[in-house]
Enzyme design. Structure first.
Site, mmCIF file in Angstrom:
data_model
loop_
_atom_site.group_PDB
_atom_site.id
_atom_site.type_symbol
_atom_site.label_atom_id
_atom_site.label_comp_id
_atom_site.label_asym_id
_atom_site.label_seq_id
_atom_site.Cartn_x
_atom_site.Cartn_y
_atom_site.Cartn_z
ATOM 1 N N GLN A 1 -97.672 48.957 -17.416
ATOM 2 C CA GLN A 1 -96.843 49.580 -18.282
ATOM 3 C C GLN A 1 -95.773 48.655 -18.817
ATOM 4 O OE1 GLN A 1 -95.887 53.346 -16.230
ATOM 5 N NE2 GLN A 1 -95.891 54.080 -18.426
ATOM 6 N N GLY B 1 -91.318 57.482 -12.826
ATOM 7 C CA GLY B 1 -92.233 56.703 -12.201
ATOM 8 C C GLY B 1 -92.616 55.620 -13.255
ATOM 9 N N CYS C 1 -95.715 60.286 -20.062
ATOM 10 C CA CYS C 1 -95.566 59.159 -19.783
ATOM 11 C C CYS C 1 -94.825 58.068 -20.778
ATOM 12 C CB CYS C 1 -96.994 58.836 -19.895
ATOM 13 S SG CYS C 1 -97.634 57.011 -19.471
ATOM 14 N N LEU C 2 -94.140 57.325 -20.102
ATOM 15 C CA LEU C 2 -93.236 56.355 -20.718
ATOM 16 C C LEU C 2 -94.012 55.418 -21.698
ATOM 17 C CD1 LEU C 2 -90.758 55.329 -17.925
ATOM 18 C CD2 LEU C 2 -90.341 57.031 -19.721
ATOM 19 N N HIS D 1 -100.473 59.789 -10.969
ATOM 20 C CA HIS D 1 -100.547 59.606 -12.315
ATOM 21 C C HIS D 1 -100.116 57.968 -12.444
ATOM 22 C CE1 HIS D 1 -98.449 59.952 -16.465
ATOM 23 N NE2 HIS D 1 -98.250 58.786 -16.195
ATOM 24 N N GLU D 2 -99.457 57.416 -11.430
ATOM 25 C CA GLU D 2 -98.962 55.996 -11.331
ATOM 26 C C GLU D 2 -100.078 55.102 -10.923
ATOM 27 O OE1 GLU D 2 -96.735 55.202 -13.153
ATOM 28 O OE2 GLU D 2 -95.637 57.081 -13.087
ATOM 29 N N HIS E 1 -102.674 54.419 -13.349
ATOM 30 C CA HIS E 1 -102.162 53.405 -14.377
ATOM 31 C C HIS E 1 -102.927 52.074 -13.812
ATOM 32 C CE1 HIS E 1 -99.837 54.692 -17.468
ATOM 33 N NE2 HIS E 1 -98.726 55.484 -16.654
HETATM 34 ZN ZN LIG Z 1 -97.581 56.923 -17.161
#
Ligand SMILES: [Zn+2]
Length: 173
Positions: A51, A46, A95-96, A137-138, A141
């Site tokens: 991000q 995701g 998380c990226l 989670h997304e 963000h």
């Molecule tokens: Zn994340």
């Protein structure tokens, strides 16, 4: 499609509340396609627009992990949770924007989601399991929230210091 650089925590752009998409445009579709490519390349399941430094309510995801199963890339503009189960589940999240750090987060086990797809059509679907965790989670963000915000303060500070160190090291090369 172009890969975009992923912001690493801490970064003020990851803490902002993102603005809703008023109208779809080719630029926004291109951004969504770029985000999918960036996500698959990372690899991740995701990615949210903040991000990649864009504070717009757009997320992409594909939580198909089983080998041999067809990928299911989803692009969601203005995603909104319209219902959540009382039942909760715990997943070890990553998380990226916080590479190689993980923590257990408890969230509703199932959510009902409404969003605008790549063609501008409204969609609604229920998600469970990993998909449910990933969409929540997304969407976090988009509200400037990271999974480490659910962890105990000491653990969060430790991870943040590690990321500051990682950013210093990356800046040096
Ligand atoms: Zn994340």
């Amino acid at each position: 499609m172009t890969k975009r650089p992923i912001l690493i925590h801490p970064d003020p752009r990851l803490k902002k509340v993102s603005a809703p998409v008023p109208d779809l445009s080719d630029d926004l579709r291109r951004l969504a396609d770029d985000m999918l490519e960036t996500m698959y390349d990372a690899p991740g399941i995701g990615l949210a627009a903040p991000q990649v430094g864009v504070n717009t309510r757009l997320i992409v995801l594909d939580c198909v992990k089983a080998e041999g199963e067809a990928p299911r890339p989803l692009i969601m503009f203005n995603p909104e949770i319209v219902a959540a189960s009382d039942e909760r589940s715990v997943y070890e999240e990553g998380c990226l924007s916080i590479p190689e750090q993980y923590g257990e987060v408890e969230r509703p086990a199932e959510v009902s989601l409404r969003w605008i797809d790549r063609d501008g059509r409204e969609q609604q679907e229920d998600f469970a399991g990993l998909w449910a965790t990933c969409v929540q989670h997304e969407i976090d963000h988009l509200d400037g929230k990271l999974f480490i915000d659910y962890l105990k303060p000491l653990r969060r500070q430790l991870i943040t210091r590690r990321m500051q160190k990682l950013k210093r090291e990356r800046a040096r090369v």
